[in-house]
Design a protein around this motif. Structure first.
Motif, PDB file in Angstrom:
ATOM      1  N   GLY A 221       0.789  -1.229   0.000  1.00  0.00           N
ATOM      2  CA  GLY A 221       0.000   0.000   0.000  1.00  0.00           C
ATOM      3  C   GLY A 221       0.816   1.273   0.000  1.00  0.00           C
ATOM      4  O   GLY A 221       0.261   2.374   0.010  1.00  0.00           O
ATOM      5  N   ASP A 222       2.139   1.188  -0.033  1.00  0.00           N
ATOM      6  CA  ASP A 222       2.984   2.389  -0.140  1.00  0.00           C
ATOM      7  C   ASP A 222       3.165   2.720  -1.620  1.00  0.00           C
ATOM      8  O   ASP A 222       4.188   2.386  -2.226  1.00  0.00           O
ATOM      9  CB  ASP A 222       4.361   2.142   0.491  1.00  0.00           C
ATOM     10  N   THR A 223       2.168   3.376  -2.195  1.00  0.00           N
ATOM     11  CA  THR A 223       2.235   3.644  -3.628  1.00  0.00           C
ATOM     12  C   THR A 223       3.116   4.855  -3.878  1.00  0.00           C
ATOM     13  O   THR A 223       2.910   5.904  -3.285  1.00  0.00           O
ATOM     14  CB  THR A 223       0.834   3.911  -4.181  1.00  0.00           C
ATOM     15  N   VAL A 224       4.126   4.691  -4.746  1.00  0.00           N
ATOM     16  CA  VAL A 224       5.012   5.828  -5.057  1.00  0.00           C
ATOM     17  C   VAL A 224       5.110   6.002  -6.569  1.00  0.00           C
ATOM     18  O   VAL A 224       5.094   5.017  -7.315  1.00  0.00           O
ATOM     19  CB  VAL A 224       6.447   5.621  -4.500  1.00  0.00           C
ATOM     20  N   PRO A 225       5.217   7.234  -7.028  1.00  0.00           N
ATOM     21  CA  PRO A 225       5.313   7.476  -8.480  1.00  0.00           C
ATOM     22  C   PRO A 225       6.736   7.302  -8.996  1.00  0.00           C
ATOM     23  O   PRO A 225       7.267   8.169  -9.663  1.00  0.00           O
ATOM     24  CB  PRO A 225       4.844   8.929  -8.607  1.00  0.00           C
ATOM     25  N   ALA A 329       4.693   3.654   5.404  1.00  0.00           N
ATOM     26  CA  ALA A 329       3.595   4.420   5.976  1.00  0.00           C
ATOM     27  C   ALA A 329       2.416   3.500   6.287  1.00  0.00           C
ATOM     28  O   ALA A 329       1.453   3.903   6.915  1.00  0.00           O
ATOM     29  CB  ALA A 329       3.171   5.522   4.999  1.00  0.00           C
ATOM     30  N   ARG A 330       2.475   2.273   5.801  1.00  0.00           N
ATOM     31  CA  ARG A 330       1.328   1.375   5.920  1.00  0.00           C
ATOM     32  C   ARG A 330       1.586   0.128   6.751  1.00  0.00           C
ATOM     33  O   ARG A 330       0.666  -0.399   7.366  1.00  0.00           O
ATOM     34  CB  ARG A 330       0.888   0.911   4.527  1.00  0.00           C
ATOM     35  N   ALA A 331       2.793  -0.376   6.683  1.00  0.00           N
ATOM     36  CA  ALA A 331       3.053  -1.664   7.328  1.00  0.00           C
ATOM     37  C   ALA A 331       4.079  -1.496   8.435  1.00  0.00           C
ATOM     38  O   ALA A 331       4.919  -0.595   8.392  1.00  0.00           O
ATOM     39  CB  ALA A 331       3.548  -2.674   6.303  1.00  0.00           C
ATOM     40  N   ASP A 332       4.008  -2.363   9.422  1.00  0.00           N
ATOM     41  CA  ASP A 332       4.970  -2.323  10.521  1.00  0.00           C
ATOM     42  C   ASP A 332       6.272  -2.999  10.110  1.00  0.00           C
ATOM     43  O   ASP A 332       6.277  -3.921   9.297  1.00  0.00           O
ATOM     44  CB  ASP A 332       4.415  -3.086  11.743  1.00  0.00           C
ATOM     45  N   ASN A 333       7.343  -2.558  10.744  1.00  0.00           N
ATOM     46  CA  ASN A 333       8.638  -3.252  10.616  1.00  0.00           C
ATOM     47  C   ASN A 333       9.114  -3.385   9.176  1.00  0.00           C
ATOM     48  O   ASN A 333       9.638  -4.414   8.772  1.00  0.00           O
ATOM     49  CB  ASN A 333       8.584  -4.639  11.266  1.00  0.00           C
ATOM     50  N   LEU A 334       8.863  -2.342   8.403  1.00  0.00           N
ATOM     51  CA  LEU A 334       9.309  -2.341   7.003  1.00  0.00           C
ATOM     52  C   LEU A 334      10.012  -1.021   6.720  1.00  0.00           C
ATOM     53  O   LEU A 334       9.481   0.043   7.034  1.00  0.00           O
ATOM     54  CB  LEU A 334       8.103  -2.504   6.067  1.00  0.00           C
ATOM     55  N   VAL A 373       8.189   8.042   2.333  1.00  0.00           N
ATOM     56  CA  VAL A 373       7.609   7.248   1.255  1.00  0.00           C
ATOM     57  C   VAL A 373       6.238   7.795   0.835  1.00  0.00           C
ATOM     58  O   VAL A 373       5.833   7.655  -0.322  1.00  0.00           O
ATOM     59  CB  VAL A 373       7.515   5.759   1.666  1.00  0.00           C
ATOM     60  N   ASP A 374       5.539   8.464   1.769  1.00  0.00           N
ATOM     61  CA  ASP A 374       4.176   8.919   1.440  1.00  0.00           C
ATOM     62  C   ASP A 374       4.131  10.388   1.036  1.00  0.00           C
ATOM     63  O   ASP A 374       3.114  11.026   1.094  1.00  0.00           O
ATOM     64  CB  ASP A 374       3.234   8.657   2.617  1.00  0.00           C
ATOM     65  N   ARG A 375       5.303  10.936   0.611  1.00  0.00           N
ATOM     66  CA  ARG A 375       5.292  12.378   0.325  1.00  0.00           C
ATOM     67  C   ARG A 375       4.461  12.724  -0.906  1.00  0.00           C
ATOM     68  O   ARG A 375       4.118  13.872  -1.125  1.00  0.00           O
ATOM     69  CB  ARG A 375       6.713  12.933   0.207  1.00  0.00           C
ATOM     70  N   PHE A 376       4.185  11.757  -1.760  1.00  0.00           N
ATOM     71  CA  PHE A 376       3.355  12.039  -2.934  1.00  0.00           C
ATOM     72  C   PHE A 376       1.924  11.549  -2.756  1.00  0.00           C
ATOM     73  O   PHE A 376       1.108  11.674  -3.651  1.00  0.00           O
ATOM     74  CB  PHE A 376       3.949  11.380  -4.179  1.00  0.00           C
TER      75      PHE A 376
END
Ligand SMILES: Cc1cc2nc3c(=O)[nH]c(=O)nc-3n(C[C@H](O)[C@H](O)[C@H](O)COP(=O)(O)OP(=O)(O)OC[C@H]3O[C@@H](n4cnc5c(N)ncnc54)[C@H](O)[C@@H]3O)c2cc1C
Ligand SMILES: Cc1cc2nc3c(=O)[nH]c(=O)nc-3n(C[C@H](O)[C@H](O)[C@H](O)COP(=O)(O)OP(=O)(O)OC[C@H]3O[C@@H](n4cnc5c(N)ncnc54)[C@H](O)[C@@H]3O)c2cc1C
Lengths: 379, 465
Positions: A221-225, A329-334, A373-376
């Motif tokens: 779920g960490d979608t990045v462009p 931003a979505r998963a733990d320990n990653l 990672v979630d800046r976009f």
């Protein structure tokens, strides 16, 4: 997710996906921090960007957000690499000079140096025509000055990657090559990576899969462009020594250096098409004439020097041209570290330190919020 | 400051039906077959004239050189004449330095680079001599038999000092015969083939009848050499060339006895192998040929590679000799015409039958001239990559450190990264790694070949658009 367990599979504290420099230096630092680490590499370590890049150890010209990291990498790591990993990786502190070829270039260069000074950074200096001539006596007389970073330099990429690998293995890191990770799953506090060589488990996951890393990020779920792109370099036959520093230009894309053996490597943001699924990028020499022209403008005596080879590497590019170095931003320990946008070689030693801090302390001693990672991500 | 005097390039004015690279027998025949069926063909070769290796300079030669070079050479005149009469476009002095996946061909000609777009491609770039890595092979005064022959064909130049010829294969005996006719002093011929007796082998080989013509020629050459009274050493092993800065002596064993010969000039040769740099650079599929001990492209029955529209004909597809090259060229030309909808879809059966007939001798020749292991997979102290001075021992060490293929030797030691781009050492490196890692050569693979395929200067590249 069913997998056939092989003797190689099993668990460790951390799983690292990708044996490029970001992965190898992360594995090394994690092991140094006392964790058990297993690194999974699709092909062989250093096969992609980390083994084939131009080797520029450059703080000069960096995005402001990267400067603290780039300086830390250079001062704490590159200049002492042999003490840290047992090999200097061929590092040569040659300095890095970005030449100004016109008055417009000069204005731009001086403004950049003043801006950096205002922020408290003094690693880039304006040098005038005379000083440039002292640094590079053979340069064309039209050069009016330049920006100089005297502690920058270059190293030999594959040598650095191999040295990090050996150092990591010495600390007990297990490296599994020819093991492309097909997918990752997170269940009851354990990460699980499925490969053709078995399924591997660990409470922590580090994603350093280079140009392929965004797929793993997207999976959680960490979608990045990020886009995978090709980058080209060419190298000439041997010529008598004529330049010591690594050279760049203000007004046009160029980076080049002469190695000890006399060959000259020419590059500087030369993009080409990449086919990430086929894991290769095609040389497009149609995009090279300008670089060839820039080189012979700066050094007319190189006109008749032959190009021995052109090659490519695949790299992940972010829209803002700075990497992702960030907890998920979505998963733990990653933890993610990818998208270095053509200048991650210099940063790679410090990336490992940051990744290890994020895993062991949950925070980094260097400013990394710009690399979230979630800046976009849209709200 | 950019140079205002740089001219713009010819924009690609049209899309050709067929571009043929190489104007040896294969390329000439391919171009002719396609042209006769109405295709718009462009024939490219880096040499100033058509002819390829075998018929090099055929349009320029005089009666004396014809006598020296022999009837097989003179045969090429008719092909060259047909090219001239056909009116097909031939660019001489045009070296192809890159081919893009969409078949765009990049050519350097008169110091300028040009792009040519085409619907199909026949690669007929021929063979090259197999590397012959023995101690001392990099000393000044050592050259290959092929290079010696090129000087004779191109410029009528022959050695003025006595020469030692060492190795095996038809080209070595041919050069010896040609040198004899040209009055060159041959100090000795050192035959490194395993030492089968010709007559014995022939009497046992039923397939030889079909290839009798080739055998008779071979025997004729050997007779010519032997009857000239030249010392001829059989079953040569342990060959080494000694000297400090130049050749002084060769030492070897023949039939078990140690020998030494003083000399200044040695010509080495142990057969030819397909020059696959172009097809590797295109990432076409290749396979290891255990009989010819080299890489060959994987082709269909027309000579088409794994890449649609790209064909390979002639020695570049596997060594078959000049006549087979010519027939394969014609077959590929017909295949291209068929695929583009020209003419009456021919089935090529007649050409294939002819090719098969001529190839029946090959298993015998492959066996007879199989270069010994010691001359392909040298001892530790022998330099393998001449450009970067990497020894066989260094490569073996890399295998022990985990190196699994030629591409990694580049990273370990720059092996294969010098000016020749691995052309000289590629086969040797594959075989050394295969033997050391106990893997079949097929699994070890070859170098990733990168452009430029031919030397190109910065100024020439800059002049492109
Ligand atoms: C031609 C070129 C020139 C450059 N020049 C410079 C320079 O001069 N200075 C500089 O600072 N930077 C330079 N760079 C940038 C630098 O090389 C990269 O930023 C850096 O190497 C990236 O390291 P990485 O570990 O993220 O990626 P990589 O080295 O690409 O490593 C990623 C690894 O992940 C592996 N992987 C991918 N998918 C999977 C999977 N599913 N399972 C397991 N493993 C997987 C890959 O096989 C690969 O080995 C250049 C880059 C290129 C291409
Ligand atoms: C040095 C040498 C000498 C030989 N001499 C003889 C001989 O005397 N008698 C004999 O029977 N066999 C000889 N052979 C074997 C011989 O080459 C063949 O059997 C025959 O010539 C094969 O024909 P071909 O059309 O496949 O290739 P070739 O005749 O080799 O023709 C290939 C052509 O492609 C051109 N070419 C290659 N790369 C490029 C490029 N990138 N751009 C543009 N042009 C290119 C070359 O200039 C050449 O003209 C020789 C081989 C070698 C290597």
């Amino acid at each position: 997710m069913a997998g056939i367990a092989s003797p190689a599979s099993g668990s460790s504290d951390v799983l690292v996906i990708g044996g490029g420099l970001q992965g190898l230096s992360s594995a090394f630092q994690l092991a140094k921090a006392g964790l058990s680490v297993r690194l999974l590499e699709a092909e062989y370590c250093g096969r992609h960007a980390s083994g084939v890049n131009a080797g520029g150890v450059r703080t000069l010209g960096r995005h402001v957000a990267e400067i603290p990291l780039a300086l830390a990498a250079r001062e704490q790591l590159w200049h002492g690499l042999a003490d840290i990993i047992g090999s200097d990786g061929g590092f040569v502190p040659s300095g890095h000079l970005q030449v100004a070829e016109s008055e417009a270039d000069e204005i731009k260069a001086k403004a950049r140096v003043a801006m950096l000074n205002g922020l408290g950074f003094f690693h880039e200096q304006w040098v005038d025509q005379q000083q440039v001539r002292e640094l590079v006596p053979s340069i064309s007389p039209h050069v009016v000055g330049g920006i100089w970073a005297d502690r920058d330099g270059y190293a030999l990429p594959y040598k650095v990657a191999t040295a990090y690998r050996l150092a990591a293995e010495k600390l007990g890191v297990q490296i599994v090559e020819q093991a492309p990770v097909l997918r990752v799953d997170h269940q009851s506090g354990m990460w699980q990576a499925s490969t053709a060589q078995g399924v591997f488990h660990a409470p922590w996951l580090v994603n350093t899969a280079g140009a392929w890393a965004a797929d793993f990020a997207a999976q959680v779920g960490d979608t990045v462009p990020m886009v995978a792109g090709g980058l080209m370099l060419m190298v000439t036959q041997r010529v008598a020594p004529f330049v010591k520093p690594v050279l760049g230009a203000m007004g046009r894309p160029l980076s080049f250096k002469q190695f000890d053996n006399g060959t000259v490597v020419i590059g500087g943001g030369l993009r080409c098409e990449a086919d990430a699924s086929q894991r290769h990028a095609m040389v497009d020499l149609n995009r090279m004439p300008k670089s060839a022209q820039t080189v012979i403008d700066l050094f007319p005596h190189l006109r008749d020097v032959s190009i021995a080879r052109a090659w490519t590497g695949i790299e992940g590019f972010m829209p803002d041209e700075i990497p992702v170095i960030s907890p998920s931003a979505r998963a733990d320990n990653l933890v993610h570290a990818f998208g270095f946008s053509a200048h991650g070689f210099e940063l790679s030693p410090i990336t490992g330190c940051i990744v290890a801090e994020l895993v062991t302390q949950g925070t980094s001693s260097l400013p990394i919020s710009a690399f979230r990672v979630d800046r976009f991500a849209t709200a | 400051m950019s140079n205002p005097a740089i001219p713009l390039n010819d924009a690609p004015s049209q899309v050709r039906d067929l571009v043929v690279i190489g104007a040896g027998p294969a390329g000439m025949a391919a171009a002719l077959a396609a042209k006769r069926r109405g295709l718009d063909v462009l024939l490219l070769d880096e040499q100033p004239k058509v002819g390829g290796q075998i018929y090099r300079s055929i349009t320029e030669t005089d009666a004396q050189r014809e006598r020296i070079l022999g009837a097989d050479y003179v045969y090429g005149k008719s092909l060259a004449e047909q090219i001239r009469a056909s009116g097909l476009a031939h660019w001489a002095g045009a070296s192809v330095w890159q081919i893009d996946p969409d078949k765009t061909v990049h050519v350097l000609r008169n110091d300028r680079t040009t792009r040519i777009e085409t619907k199909s491609l026949v690669i007929a770039t021929g063979a090259m001599e197999r590397p012959f890595p023995v101690p001392g092979w990099t000393l000044p005064g050592v050259m290959t038999a092929g290079a010696g022959q090129i000087l004779l064909k191109n410029a009528a130049v022959v050695p003025q000092v006595p020469v030692v010829l060492a190795g095996c294969g038809p080209l070595l005996y041919l050069l010896a015969a040609q040198y004899l006719r040209a009055g060159v002093e041959i100090r000795a011929v050192l035959d490194t083939s395993a030492g089968t007796d010709w007559r014995l082998a022939i009497s046992h080989a039923t397939s030889l009848l079909a290839g009798w013509g080739y055998v008779r020629k071979g025997l004729g050459l050997l007779r010519e050499i032997k009857s000239a009274g030249i010392p001829f050493f059989k079953d040569v092993g342990g060959l080494r060339i000694d000297g400090e800065d130049a050749v002084r002596q060769v030492s070897f064993s023949s039939a078990g006895r140690a020998q030494q010969i003083d000399c200044e000039l040695v010509m080495l040769h142990q057969g030819v192998v397909p020059n696959t740099q172009v097809s590797w650079s295109l990432r076409a599929e290749h396979q290891w040929d255990d009989e010819q001990l080299c890489w060959v492209p994987v082709l269909d029955s027309w000579g088409q590679t794994s890449l649609p529209g790209i064909y390979i004909a002639g020695d570049g597809a596997g060594i078959g000799g000049a006549l087979v090259a010519e027939m394969q060229g014609a077959l590929a030309g017909i295949g291209v015409a068929n695929s583009l909808g020209f003419g009456a879809s021919e089935d090529g059966a007649q050409q294939r039958a002819q090719i098969a007939q001529h190839l029946r001798i090959r298993p015998f020749l492959n066996q007879q001239y199989r270069p010994k292991d010691e001359f392909r997979i040298p001892a530790d102290d022998v330099v393998v990559c001449r450009c970067e001075e990497v020894t066989a021992g260094a490569i073996r060490e890399q295998v022990q450190l985990g190196c699994v293929g030629p591409n990694q030797t580049k990273s370990f030691s720059r092996c294969g990264m010098g000016p020749c781009q691995g052309r000289q050492c590629g086969l040797t490196v594959t075989e050394i790694i295969a033997k050391e890692a106990k893997l079949p050569p097929q699994d070890v693979g070859y170098y990733r070949i990168r452009p430029p395929l031919k030397s190109l200067s910065l100024a020439q590249l800059a002049a492109g658009v």
